[in-house]
Scaffold this motif. Structure first.
Motif, short mmCIF file in Angstrom:
data_model
loop_
_atom_site.label_atom_id
_atom_site.label_comp_id
_atom_site.label_asym_id
_atom_site.label_seq_id
_atom_site.Cartn_x
_atom_site.Cartn_y
_atom_site.Cartn_z
N ASP A 1 47.67 7.16 93.99
CA ASP A 1 47.13 7.88 95.14
C ASP A 1 47.21 9.36 94.80
OD1 ASP A 1 46.74 5.55 96.57
OD2 ASP A 1 48.49 5.80 97.85
N TRP A 2 46.16 10.10 95.15
CA TRP A 2 46.07 11.51 94.78
C TRP A 2 45.49 12.28 95.95
CZ3 TRP A 2 41.08 13.46 92.41
CH2 TRP A 2 41.17 14.79 92.04
N THR A 3 46.07 13.44 96.25
CA THR A 3 45.57 14.31 97.30
C THR A 3 45.44 15.73 96.77
OG1 THR A 3 45.92 15.14 99.56
CG2 THR A 3 47.89 14.76 98.25
N ARG A 4 44.44 16.41 97.28
CA ARG A 4 44.25 17.82 96.97
C ARG A 4 44.48 18.69 98.20
NH1 ARG A 4 38.43 17.69 94.09
NH2 ARG A 4 37.97 16.69 96.06
N ASP A 5 44.83 18.06 99.34
CA ASP A 5 44.99 18.82 100.58
C ASP A 5 46.36 18.59 101.23
OD1 ASP A 5 44.74 16.31 101.72
OD2 ASP A 5 42.75 16.69 102.57
N GLY A 6 47.37 18.41 100.40
CA GLY A 6 48.74 18.29 100.90
C GLY A 6 49.06 16.99 101.61
N GLY A 7 48.21 15.99 101.48
CA GLY A 7 48.47 14.68 102.06
C GLY A 7 47.69 14.37 103.32
N ARG A 8 46.82 15.27 103.77
CA ARG A 8 45.99 14.96 104.94
C ARG A 8 45.02 13.84 104.60
NH1 ARG A 8 46.46 20.32 105.01
NH2 ARG A 8 44.41 20.72 104.12
N THR A 9 44.48 13.85 103.38
CA THR A 9 43.63 12.76 102.90
C THR A 9 44.08 12.40 101.50
OG1 THR A 9 41.97 14.29 102.02
CG2 THR A 9 41.61 13.46 104.26
N TRP A 10 43.95 11.13 101.17
CA TRP A 10 44.36 10.61 99.87
C TRP A 10 43.20 9.82 99.28
CZ3 TRP A 10 49.18 11.28 97.56
CH2 TRP A 10 50.17 11.84 98.37
N ILE A 11 43.16 9.77 97.98
CA ILE A 11 42.23 8.87 97.30
C ILE A 11 43.07 7.88 96.50
CG2 ILE A 11 41.98 10.40 95.29
CD1 ILE A 11 39.09 9.29 95.16
N ASN B 1 49.34 21.75 97.31
CA ASN B 1 48.55 20.74 98.01
C ASN B 1 48.15 19.57 97.12
OD1 ASN B 1 48.37 21.90 100.66
ND2 ASN B 1 47.15 23.51 99.72
N TRP B 2 48.34 19.70 95.83
CA TRP B 2 47.92 18.70 94.84
C TRP B 2 49.10 17.77 94.59
CZ3 TRP B 2 43.18 19.67 92.03
CH2 TRP B 2 42.93 18.83 90.95
N LYS B 3 49.04 16.52 95.04
CA LYS B 3 50.17 15.59 94.94
C LYS B 3 49.72 14.21 94.46
CE LYS B 3 52.54 17.78 98.82
NZ LYS B 3 53.51 18.54 98.11
N PHE B 4 50.68 13.48 93.92
CA PHE B 4 50.47 12.12 93.43
C PHE B 4 51.53 11.19 94.02
CE2 PHE B 4 49.25 14.96 89.96
CZ PHE B 4 48.03 14.48 89.57
N ARG B 5 51.18 9.92 94.16
CA ARG B 5 52.18 8.88 94.41
C ARG B 5 51.68 7.63 93.72
NH1 ARG B 5 51.01 8.37 100.78
NH2 ARG B 5 49.02 7.33 100.59
#
Length: 165
Positions: A110-120, A145-149
């Protein structure tokens, strides 16, 4: 191209088209596991993340480097982790499921570019013969804002790491 728009709450409750029974979901939540993740989760097929699409690159299923976050399923002998390392001269992050992996176990990033508001969701990638499996890899960024899980599906359910970066 993958949409970053919010998806409906009904779509977020679906995990690749498989509905969990109310009793199973309640048991998993009572055990402290989060099934749905943050609002705005979006799904993509593995093919949306392979072959250089959307900035992802394909990597070996034997790829491992530094584990940033991990979930260890002691009863199954499985570890699901967000890994990061230098691939082709660029620091990248990816998901890895390793250990006593069974055929059919899955992993995704899972990857987000907006701090976790939306994920891909990049994946899932399925272990066919019980081998370790990785997702495609995405470059990292110093942007907060760029995060992974990393998430994985095993016989005991769906498990995700805390977000990293």
């Amino acid at each position: 191209m993958i949409s970053w728009n919010r998806v409906s709450s009904a779509a977020r409750r679906s995990v690749r088209g498989r509905a969990l029974s109310t009793a199973a979901a309640a048991a998993l939540l009572a055990g402290g596991m989060t099934l749905l993740g943050p609002a705005g989760s979006a799904q993509a097929a593995a093919s949306d993340c392979e072959g250089g699409k959307n900035g992802f690159i394909d990597i070996s299923d034997n790829a491992y480097d530094t584990a940033a976050r991990q979930v260890t399923l002691w009863s199954e002998g499985i570890n699901i982790s967000v890994q990061y390392g230098n691939i082709r001269g660029v620091q990248r992050g990816w998901a890895l499921i390793a250990g006593d992996v069974q055929p059919g176990n899955q992993v995704w990033l899972d990857w987000t570019r907006d701090g976790g508001r939306t994920w891909i969701q990049c994946g899932p990638f399925t272990s066919r013969g019980g081998e370790n499996k990785t997702s495609a890899a995405q470059r990292t960024s110093s942007d907060a804002n760029w995060k992974f899980r990393a998430c994985g599906s095993t016989r005991s359910g769906i498990h995700c790491t805390d977000p990293w970066w």
